[in-house]
Motif scaffolding. Structure first.
Motif, PDB file in Angstrom:
ATOM      1  N   ALA A  48       0.681  -1.144   0.023  1.00  0.00           N
ATOM      2  CA  ALA A  48      -0.050  -0.173   0.015  1.00  0.00           C
ATOM      3  C   ALA A  48       0.971   1.380   0.156  1.00  0.00           C
ATOM      4  N   THR A  49       1.769   1.299   0.731  1.00  0.00           N
ATOM      5  CA  THR A  49       2.821   2.517   0.864  1.00  0.00           C
ATOM      6  C   THR A  49       3.713   2.617  -0.392  1.00  0.00           C
ATOM      7  N   THR A  50       3.963   1.630  -0.802  1.00  0.00           N
ATOM      8  CA  THR A  50       5.018   1.796  -2.015  1.00  0.00           C
ATOM      9  C   THR A  50       4.446   1.855  -3.313  1.00  0.00           C
ATOM     10  N   GLY A  51       3.277   1.340  -3.468  1.00  0.00           N
ATOM     11  CA  GLY A  51       2.530   1.282  -4.842  1.00  0.00           C
ATOM     12  C   GLY A  51       3.104   0.219  -5.580  1.00  0.00           C
ATOM     13  N   LEU A  52       3.838  -0.652  -5.147  1.00  0.00           N
ATOM     14  CA  LEU A  52       4.490  -1.813  -5.793  1.00  0.00           C
ATOM     15  C   LEU A  52       3.360  -2.949  -5.785  1.00  0.00           C
TER      16      LEU A  52
END
Length: 408
Positions: A48-52
């Motif tokens: 969720a944080t990195t978008g990976l």
């Protein structure tokens, strides 16, 4: 604070046209930086944080686990389905040496990945000469390293100095409160480490206020801001700036010397030799001179007890502090101004006076700026030194660990 932007040096678009290895290295950096700065995360939180995507995060975490810098454990179920694995940094897998050279003493610590402090020492400066002081710095470094997890995990060294530093090689061009001019601190410390421990040891030397602003943004009072001014207050006054999340240090690394802004043509002589520097109006010496007290704490105690001279001294310093801050608000348009050392104490004692003078800034940038006291206290430069020392590892985790193992 945007973790992806920080991990890619401030520009996500810089990955356009990158090779697969470069993208992989950047993504490893992104994940490890997140864990280092925010602590344990579930795989779902990392996604969720990195978008990976989930598959990419799984591969990256597995590689970091194989490298020994993170570990996984069973997660706690918060709803339907199998709980996401919990990922956390392994503090003892990678450590740095952090040194904060203050005017009267040096503080040293061995800090592990994620910010865990393994050992810490303070030592007052016993000698007068430059060589004696440098010998003491290397001595305290050897002591804290001996108390840490071991040299195999040592991946970098960061040193904070109250002076003007050439960041390329750690040359201290001018540190008036230490009596230093053109001292090759980075080279001297690196040479001492080579003699004591062998191998090439990376040593980064920075101005202490530049380290303070970094620490307060990563772990302190400015964690929600990308445009930050940090003012350190000790014997002298220094400044550190972050603009759009990036350090503002100037062409040679000499920027941020706000304590030497000329504010009072009729003022006193500064240690730098100039007349009327801001430091001469808001430094500790100015407070003690005006209050007649022997220490800052005595001034604060007397003022809180109703002593008119001490109250007037703090009010006058607060006026000069607010006046200078108003100029900095107009110049840099910060979201947060963090006041460290005695400047935080002045603000806590005279917030109305400081704010009234800061309100003299232009309305638009003033509306966006808040003034706060440092959350990390006197540890800001030390924590910042550790973060600078970790920067190489966070940029290239697997490569740096391989080189550190070879050096040990």
């Amino acid at each position: 604070m945007d973790d992806r932007r920080l991990a890619t040096g401030g520009d996500v678009s810089s990955l356009a046209g990158a090779t697969q290895d470069e993208v992989r290295r950047s993504n490893l950096s992104l994940v490890l930086t997140l864990l280092h700065r925010r602590g344990a995360q579930s795989r779902s939180q990392i996604v969720a944080t990195t978008g990976l995507n989930r598959s990419t995060v799984g591969d990256l975490v597995s590689e970091l686990v194989d490298g020994g810098v993170v570990r996984e454990s069973a997660g706690v179920s918060g709803g339907v389905g199998r709980p996401s694995l919990r990922v956390e940094p392994v503090a003892e897998a990678a450590t740095v040496l952090a040194l904060d050279m203050r005017v009267e003493r040096t503080v040293a610590a061995v800090v592990g990945l994620g910010g865990r402090v393994f050992s810490r020492r303070e030592q007052r400066h016993a000698g007068e000469s430059q060589d004696e002081l440098l010998d003491q710095v290397c001595e305290i470094a050897r002591h804290v390293l001996a108390e840490g997890p071991g040299l195999a995990s040592w991946v970098g060294t960061g040193i904070g100095v109250p002076g003007v530093v050439r960041t390329d090689d750690g040359l201290v061009r001018f540190a008036p409160n230490l009596g230093w001019v053109d001292v090759p601190l980075g080279d001297r410390v690196a040479q001492s480490f080579r003699s004591s421990f062998g191998g090439e040891r990376q040593v980064a030397v920075r101005n202490d206020s530049d380290l303070g602003v970094l620490a307060e943004q990563i772990r302190g009072a400015a964690a929600d801001a990308d445009n930050v001014i940090y003012l350190s207050g000790d014997v002298g006054v220094g400044g550190g700036f972050l603009i759009d999340g990036q350090p503002l240090v100037g062409a040679g690394g000499y920027g941020g010397e706000v304590g030497h802004m000329r504010v009072n043509p009729a003022g006193g002589v500064c240690r730098c030799g100039a007349i009327g520097c801001w430091e001469t109006e808001i430094g500790q010496d100015a407070i003690l001179r005006k209050s007649g007290a022997a220490t800052l704490n005595e001034t604060l105690d007397r003022a809180s007890g109703g002593d008119a001279q001490a109250q007037q001294a703090l009010a006058e310093v607060a006026q000069w502090l607010g006046l200078g801050l108003a100029n900095l608000v107009n110049i840099a348009n910060p979201q947060t101004i963090v006041l460290g050392g005695h400047l935080g104490a002045v603000y806590a004692a005279q917030p109305t006076v400081v704010d009234r003078f800061v309100d003299g800034a232009l309305p638009a940038p003033r509306e966006q700026a808040r003034v706060v006291c440092a959350a990390l206290g006197a540890e800001g430069a030390l924590i910042g030194a550790s973060e600078v020392a970790f920067s190489g590892l966070l940029a290239d985790p697997i490569g740096v660990l391989a080189r550190a193992e070879k050096a040990s």
